[in-house]
Write an enzyme that holds these catalytic residues in place. Structure first.
Site, PDB file in Angstrom:
ATOM      1  CE  LYS A   7      -3.857  -1.879   2.055  1.00 39.98           C
ATOM      2  NZ  LYS A   7      -5.042  -2.093   3.240  1.00 39.98           N
ATOM      3  CB  THR A  28     -10.922   8.348   3.062  1.00 40.15           C
ATOM      4  OG1 THR A  28     -11.737   8.656   3.749  1.00 40.15           O
ATOM      5  CG2 THR A  28     -11.329   7.198   4.705  1.00 40.15           C
ATOM      6  CB  THR A  31      -3.843   2.583  -0.307  1.00 36.20           C
ATOM      7  OG1 THR A  31      -4.880   1.360   0.455  1.00 36.20           O
ATOM      8  CG2 THR A  31      -2.676   2.605  -0.896  1.00 36.20           C
ATOM      9  CB  ALA A  83      -9.777   0.414  -5.438  1.00 35.11           C
ATOM     10  N   GLY A  97     -14.433   2.297   4.745  1.00 39.61           N
ATOM     11  CA  GLY A  97     -14.173   3.160   5.112  1.00 39.61           C
ATOM     12  C   GLY A  97     -15.284   3.770   5.444  1.00 39.61           C
ATOM     13  CD  GLU A 103     -14.259   7.029   0.298  1.00 39.17           C
ATOM     14  OE1 GLU A 103     -12.901   6.921   0.934  1.00 39.17           O
ATOM     15  OE2 GLU A 103     -14.464   6.205  -1.145  1.00 39.17           O
ATOM     16  CE  LYS A 121      -7.435  -3.369  -0.545  1.00 39.85           C
ATOM     17  NZ  LYS A 121      -7.791  -1.865  -0.364  1.00 39.85           N
TER      18      LYS A 121
END
Ligand code: 5RP
Length: 218
Positions: A7, A28, A31, A83, A97, A103, A121
């Site tokens: 990350k 947010t 990462t 993501a 989150g 976002e 991911k």
């Protein structure tokens, strides 16, 4: 290399998309926290940031980065965010989150969405990660029933209130083959504030942190 180190690779690699004098859109998550650390090294060179959450705002301000109200900024060159899942079309599931609505707003005013992820991911089909939906509290049961009709298995995220004062339903058991259509269907339900599918506004650039460094797809 640990997942967090991957990350970090992705977060720091995103710095090359930030130009001097810019106001940067900031997402947010863990990462993005690495990206914010990187951005801190440029705090005297950028104008500031528009943030997608209270948590990111606090971290940005601690590093001396001015946070602008989204209403005072007409457009942003870049938005950097993580993501929960991303497919080959650069469509994403976000909202792990609980910051999905803000976002989506910051992404909407940005010319370029830079998605920063670790290799875990990337998926072929979106939906193994439960799809977050932000819902006005009084609509929780109604929206849950409608999500069942769409083939999902919604679970109330207990104890979580979003920055906007709403609740989150996490929709399990989906195999999302038409992300744009599902985004429209869920967003059309009364009481839904936002679904965490970013298909109409997907990513433009994906930076994946790997043990061999950051891999960039434009
Ligand atoms: C927050 C998000 C995050 O971008 C997503 O959950 C990824 O988080 P992390 O970088 O911690 O894995 O959408 O609402």
């Amino acid at each position: 290399m640990t997942q967090d180190e991957m990350k970090k690779e992705a977060g720091w690699a995103a710095l090359k998309y930030v130009e001097a004098g810019a106001i940067v859109g900031v997402g947010t998550g863990s990462t993005v926290n690495h990206f914010i650390d990187a951005l801190g090294t440029m705090s005297d060179k950028i104008k500031g940031a528009v943030s997608s959450s209270i948590a990111s705002t606090e971290k940005l301000e601690k590093l001396g980065i001015k946070v602008f109200d989204c209403n005072d900024v007409a457009s942003l060159d870049v938005y950097v965010d993580g993501a929960d899942e991303i497919n080959a079309n650069k469509e994403m599931i976000k909202g792990g989150g609980a910051a999905l609505t803000r976002e989506k707003i910051v992404a909407a005013i940005s010319d370029k969405f830079i998605c920063i992820v670790d290799g875990t991911k990337a998926v072929e089909v979106l939906g193994e990660f439960p799809l977050p939906v932000e819902v006005i509290p009084m609509a929780r049961s109604y929206v849950a029933r409608e999500l069942v009709k769409l083939g999902g298995d919604p679970v109330y995220r207990e104890g979580v209130i979003t920055d906007n004062g709403n609740i989150i339903l996490d929709v399990h058991s989906l195999k999302i083959n038409n992300a744009k259509q599902l985004e429209d269907q869920v967003n059309a339900l009364p009481g839904v504030v936002t679904v965490g599918l970013f298909a109409h506004r997907g990513a433009d650039v994906v930076i994946t942190g790997t043990p061999d460094g950051a891999k960039i797809e434009e």
